[in-house]
Scaffold this motif. Sequence first.
Motif, mmCIF file in Angstrom:
data_model
loop_
_atom_site.group_PDB
_atom_site.id
_atom_site.type_symbol
_atom_site.label_atom_id
_atom_site.label_comp_id
_atom_site.label_asym_id
_atom_site.label_seq_id
_atom_site.Cartn_x
_atom_site.Cartn_y
_atom_site.Cartn_z
ATOM 1 N N ILE A 130 -11.031 13.727 5.250
ATOM 2 C CA ILE A 130 -10.698 13.963 3.925
ATOM 3 C C ILE A 130 -9.617 13.199 3.363
ATOM 4 N N CYS A 131 -8.559 12.829 4.149
ATOM 5 C CA CYS A 131 -7.395 11.846 3.801
ATOM 6 C C CYS A 131 -8.118 10.392 3.492
ATOM 7 N N LYS A 132 -9.056 10.053 4.286
ATOM 8 C CA LYS A 132 -9.633 8.494 4.262
ATOM 9 C C LYS A 132 -10.203 8.393 2.916
ATOM 10 N N LYS A 133 -11.009 9.457 2.556
ATOM 11 C CA LYS A 133 -11.492 9.533 1.301
ATOM 12 C C LYS A 133 -10.792 9.386 0.073
ATOM 13 N N ILE A 134 -9.516 10.169 0.175
ATOM 14 C CA ILE A 134 -8.469 10.120 -0.808
ATOM 15 C C ILE A 134 -7.981 8.757 -1.006
ATOM 16 N N ASP A 189 -9.473 24.064 23.754
ATOM 17 C CA ASP A 189 -8.503 23.863 22.972
ATOM 18 C C ASP A 189 -8.411 22.236 22.282
ATOM 19 N N VAL A 190 -8.869 21.348 23.339
ATOM 20 C CA VAL A 190 -8.768 20.144 22.886
ATOM 21 C C VAL A 190 -9.945 19.827 21.918
ATOM 22 N N ALA A 191 -11.184 20.124 22.187
ATOM 23 C CA ALA A 191 -12.358 20.179 21.411
ATOM 24 C C ALA A 191 -11.915 20.571 19.989
ATOM 25 N N GLY A 192 -11.307 21.703 19.718
ATOM 26 C CA GLY A 192 -11.073 22.301 18.567
ATOM 27 C C GLY A 192 -10.188 21.589 18.021
ATOM 28 N N GLY A 193 -9.167 21.036 18.589
ATOM 29 C CA GLY A 193 -8.213 20.108 18.063
ATOM 30 C C GLY A 193 -8.695 18.801 17.634
ATOM 31 N N PHE A 194 -9.615 18.338 18.322
ATOM 32 C CA PHE A 194 -10.383 17.088 17.664
ATOM 33 C C PHE A 194 -11.083 17.199 16.506
ATOM 34 N N ALA A 195 -11.978 18.517 16.564
ATOM 35 C CA ALA A 195 -12.880 18.747 15.516
ATOM 36 C C ALA A 195 -11.903 18.980 14.103
ATOM 37 N N ILE A 196 -10.962 19.700 14.005
ATOM 38 C CA ILE A 196 -10.380 20.085 12.723
ATOM 39 C C ILE A 196 -9.406 18.665 12.448
ATOM 40 N N GLY A 197 -8.950 18.071 13.350
ATOM 41 C CA GLY A 197 -8.317 16.735 13.202
ATOM 42 C C GLY A 197 -9.140 15.767 12.495
ATOM 43 N N LEU A 198 -10.380 15.539 13.112
ATOM 44 C CA LEU A 198 -11.249 14.312 12.540
ATOM 45 C C LEU A 198 -11.522 14.876 10.880
ATOM 46 N N ALA A 199 -11.663 16.151 10.885
ATOM 47 C CA ALA A 199 -12.082 16.503 9.558
ATOM 48 C C ALA A 199 -10.961 16.308 8.346
ATOM 49 N N ARG A 205 1.102 -1.163 0.083
ATOM 50 C CA ARG A 205 0.039 0.000 -0.013
ATOM 51 C C ARG A 205 0.978 1.355 -0.039
ATOM 52 N N TYR A 206 1.609 1.482 -1.154
ATOM 53 C CA TYR A 206 2.500 2.367 -1.147
ATOM 54 C C TYR A 206 1.812 3.765 -1.168
ATOM 55 N N HIS A 207 0.731 3.952 -1.868
ATOM 56 C CA HIS A 207 0.243 5.140 -1.914
ATOM 57 C C HIS A 207 -0.335 5.724 -0.468
ATOM 58 N N SER A 208 -0.574 4.684 0.385
ATOM 59 C CA SER A 208 -0.987 5.005 1.530
ATOM 60 C C SER A 208 -0.033 5.366 2.803
ATOM 61 N N ILE A 209 1.122 4.836 2.372
ATOM 62 C CA ILE A 209 2.290 5.439 3.146
ATOM 63 C C ILE A 209 2.429 6.961 2.633
ATOM 64 N N MET A 210 2.533 7.303 1.465
ATOM 65 C CA MET A 210 2.644 8.634 0.954
ATOM 66 C C MET A 210 1.504 9.460 1.701
ATOM 67 N N LEU A 211 0.584 9.035 1.968
ATOM 68 C CA LEU A 211 -0.984 9.657 2.169
ATOM 69 C C LEU A 211 -0.610 10.005 3.808
ATOM 70 N N LEU A 212 -0.004 8.687 4.501
ATOM 71 C CA LEU A 212 0.152 8.888 5.897
ATOM 72 C C LEU A 212 0.957 10.270 6.138
#
Length: 205
Positions: A191-195, A177-187, A76-83
Amino acid sequence: MFRVYVIIFFLLFGAIAALMVSGMFQELDNQIILSFENIRLPFLNDVMLTLTDFGISALLVPIMLIFSVVLFMYKRYHSIMLLFLLYIAEKTVNHELKGLFARERPAFDHLVNETYYSFPSGHSMNAATIYPFIAYLFIEMIPWLKKRQKAVYMVTGCCVLMIGISRMYIGVHYVTDVAGGFAIGLALFLICKKIDEKLSVIRQK
């Protein structure tokens, strides 16, 4: 549903940021920090300091490198790049957002010293972005886990949540701070999961 969830997480981040900037949530932010200070115990301090390390780049990057070996074995070479692109994107977004909002760290007793701004939490963003993506890739590669993906995501979510809680416990982040980090991190994770899903389909063709 993908677009809906991404929009929800971005809107949630915007709402949290607006509450933070307005100061409407500041008193509760302070009270939550103080409540964590009141329950500190030596053994609990050690547990929380260990948990918080799982959100720091010095530990996260080696975990990613080790996992990349697994991805390489599964071709899964593309997954390494995406990670690693996901990690770089997340770190860049976090740094820019911290500079934009320029929120000072909580003025309470810290168990560790942090030097940069507070909002959003970098450890929380790291955890909410990278660990769910690693969990997703494991699910995609291992059929046994695919049948139990809800359990895998629940365990991952609990681990991510505990990293966020550890940041408040040690006194370096507010709950916003934590909730904001979770929200933007999960978004970013979604996005990366879909790609990755799109690239996997192309690769199979």
